[in-house]
Motif scaffolding. Sequence first.
Motif, PDB file in Angstrom:
ATOM      1  N   GLY A  59      43.327  -9.139 -10.705  1.00 53.50           N
ATOM      2  CA  GLY A  59      42.580  -9.192  -9.576  1.00 53.50           C
ATOM      3  C   GLY A  59      41.163  -9.753  -9.618  1.00 53.50           C
ATOM      4  O   GLY A  59      40.993 -11.032 -10.131  1.00 53.50           O
ATOM      5  N   SER A  60      40.118  -8.679  -9.502  1.00 54.41           N
ATOM      6  CA  SER A  60      38.818  -9.338  -9.394  1.00 54.41           C
ATOM      7  C   SER A  60      38.308  -9.925 -10.789  1.00 54.41           C
ATOM      8  O   SER A  60      37.428 -10.712 -10.813  1.00 54.41           O
ATOM      9  N   GLY A  61      38.888  -9.591 -11.816  1.00 53.28           N
ATOM     10  CA  GLY A  61      38.361 -10.047 -13.057  1.00 53.28           C
ATOM     11  C   GLY A  61      36.947  -8.965 -13.492  1.00 53.28           C
ATOM     12  O   GLY A  61      36.381  -9.448 -14.447  1.00 53.28           O
ATOM     13  N   LYS A  62      36.539  -8.300 -12.650  1.00 50.85           N
ATOM     14  CA  LYS A  62      35.369  -7.586 -12.895  1.00 50.85           C
ATOM     15  C   LYS A  62      35.695  -6.325 -13.826  1.00 50.85           C
ATOM     16  O   LYS A  62      36.960  -5.896 -13.921  1.00 50.85           O
ATOM     17  N   ARG A  63      34.900  -5.942 -14.888  1.00 42.53           N
ATOM     18  CA  ARG A  63      35.040  -4.972 -15.786  1.00 42.53           C
ATOM     19  C   ARG A  63      35.134  -3.683 -15.185  1.00 42.53           C
ATOM     20  O   ARG A  63      34.227  -3.248 -14.483  1.00 42.53           O
ATOM     21  N   LEU A  64      36.143  -2.452 -15.388  1.00 39.06           N
ATOM     22  CA  LEU A  64      35.859  -1.272 -14.940  1.00 39.06           C
ATOM     23  C   LEU A  64      34.988  -0.567 -15.662  1.00 39.06           C
ATOM     24  O   LEU A  64      34.658  -0.730 -16.839  1.00 39.06           O
ATOM     25  N   GLU A  65      34.142   0.112 -14.950  1.00 35.88           N
ATOM     26  CA  GLU A  65      33.180   0.939 -15.406  1.00 35.88           C
ATOM     27  C   GLU A  65      33.898   2.326 -16.089  1.00 35.88           C
ATOM     28  O   GLU A  65      34.867   3.012 -15.287  1.00 35.88           O
ATOM     29  N   GLU A  66      33.510   2.735 -17.181  1.00 31.04           N
ATOM     30  CA  GLU A  66      34.003   3.903 -17.813  1.00 31.04           C
ATOM     31  C   GLU A  66      33.097   5.150 -17.372  1.00 31.04           C
ATOM     32  O   GLU A  66      32.000   5.173 -17.089  1.00 31.04           O
ATOM     33  N   PRO A  67      33.838   6.219 -17.160  1.00 30.57           N
ATOM     34  CA  PRO A  67      33.032   7.372 -16.649  1.00 30.57           C
ATOM     35  C   PRO A  67      32.221   8.029 -17.497  1.00 30.57           C
ATOM     36  O   PRO A  67      32.474   7.923 -18.767  1.00 30.57           O
ATOM     37  N   GLU A  68      30.912   8.398 -17.003  1.00 31.04           N
ATOM     38  CA  GLU A  68      30.080   9.060 -17.983  1.00 31.04           C
ATOM     39  C   GLU A  68      29.989  10.396 -17.797  1.00 31.04           C
ATOM     40  O   GLU A  68      30.406  10.944 -16.927  1.00 31.04           O
ATOM     41  N   PRO A  69      29.780  11.340 -19.086  1.00 33.94           N
ATOM     42  CA  PRO A  69      29.859  12.714 -18.815  1.00 33.94           C
ATOM     43  C   PRO A  69      28.712  13.074 -17.972  1.00 33.94           C
ATOM     44  O   PRO A  69      27.518  12.602 -17.606  1.00 33.94           O
ATOM     45  N   ASP A  70      28.879  14.439 -17.442  1.00 33.73           N
ATOM     46  CA  ASP A  70      28.207  15.315 -16.624  1.00 33.73           C
ATOM     47  C   ASP A  70      26.959  15.917 -17.486  1.00 33.73           C
ATOM     48  O   ASP A  70      27.349  16.815 -17.971  1.00 33.73           O
ATOM     49  N   TRP A  71      25.838  14.997 -17.901  1.00 40.14           N
ATOM     50  CA  TRP A  71      25.173  15.631 -19.030  1.00 40.14           C
ATOM     51  C   TRP A  71      24.087  16.880 -18.322  1.00 40.14           C
ATOM     52  O   TRP A  71      23.622  17.746 -18.893  1.00 40.14           O
ATOM     53  N   SER A  72      24.077  17.022 -16.948  1.00 41.99           N
ATOM     54  CA  SER A  72      23.448  18.082 -16.432  1.00 41.99           C
ATOM     55  C   SER A  72      24.074  19.485 -16.313  1.00 41.99           C
ATOM     56  O   SER A  72      23.603  20.440 -16.554  1.00 41.99           O
ATOM     57  N   ALA A  73      25.362  19.338 -16.859  1.00 41.78           N
ATOM     58  CA  ALA A  73      26.127  20.420 -17.162  1.00 41.78           C
ATOM     59  C   ALA A  73      25.727  21.161 -18.611  1.00 41.78           C
ATOM     60  O   ALA A  73      26.361  22.017 -18.860  1.00 41.78           O
ATOM     61  N   VAL A  74      25.115  20.112 -19.457  1.00 40.82           N
ATOM     62  CA  VAL A  74      25.034  20.712 -20.729  1.00 40.82           C
ATOM     63  C   VAL A  74      23.839  21.729 -20.864  1.00 40.82           C
ATOM     64  O   VAL A  74      22.752  21.945 -20.385  1.00 40.82           O
TER      65      VAL A  74
END
Length: 74
Positions: A59-74
Motif C-alpha cells: 500500500g502506502s509504503g509508509k512505515r508503521l509507527e510502533e506503539p510507545e509505552p504509557d510512561w505516565s503509568a510508571v
Amino acid sequence: MTTLTLTEDEIRELTKRKQRKVQATMLRALGIEPKARPDGSLVVFRAQIEQLLGGKPAGSGKRLEEPEPDWSAV
C-alpha cells in the motif's frame, strides 16, 4: 528495480518444488494464494509476500509507527 510478481525461479526457491501443482499447494499452505495464468504458470504478487513475511507493508509504503509505552503509568 523490483517486479510486480515473483519469477518462476523465486517461486521454485520459496516452495522447494518444481511442479506447478505442487508449488500451488505449498504456497497455499504458507498462506499465499497463487493465481494461474492461461498457460498454467503461477502468478504470485511480490507485495503479498512482503506483507506476509514482514517486509514493507503493501500500500502506502509508509512505515508503521510502533506503539510507545504509557510512561505516565510508571
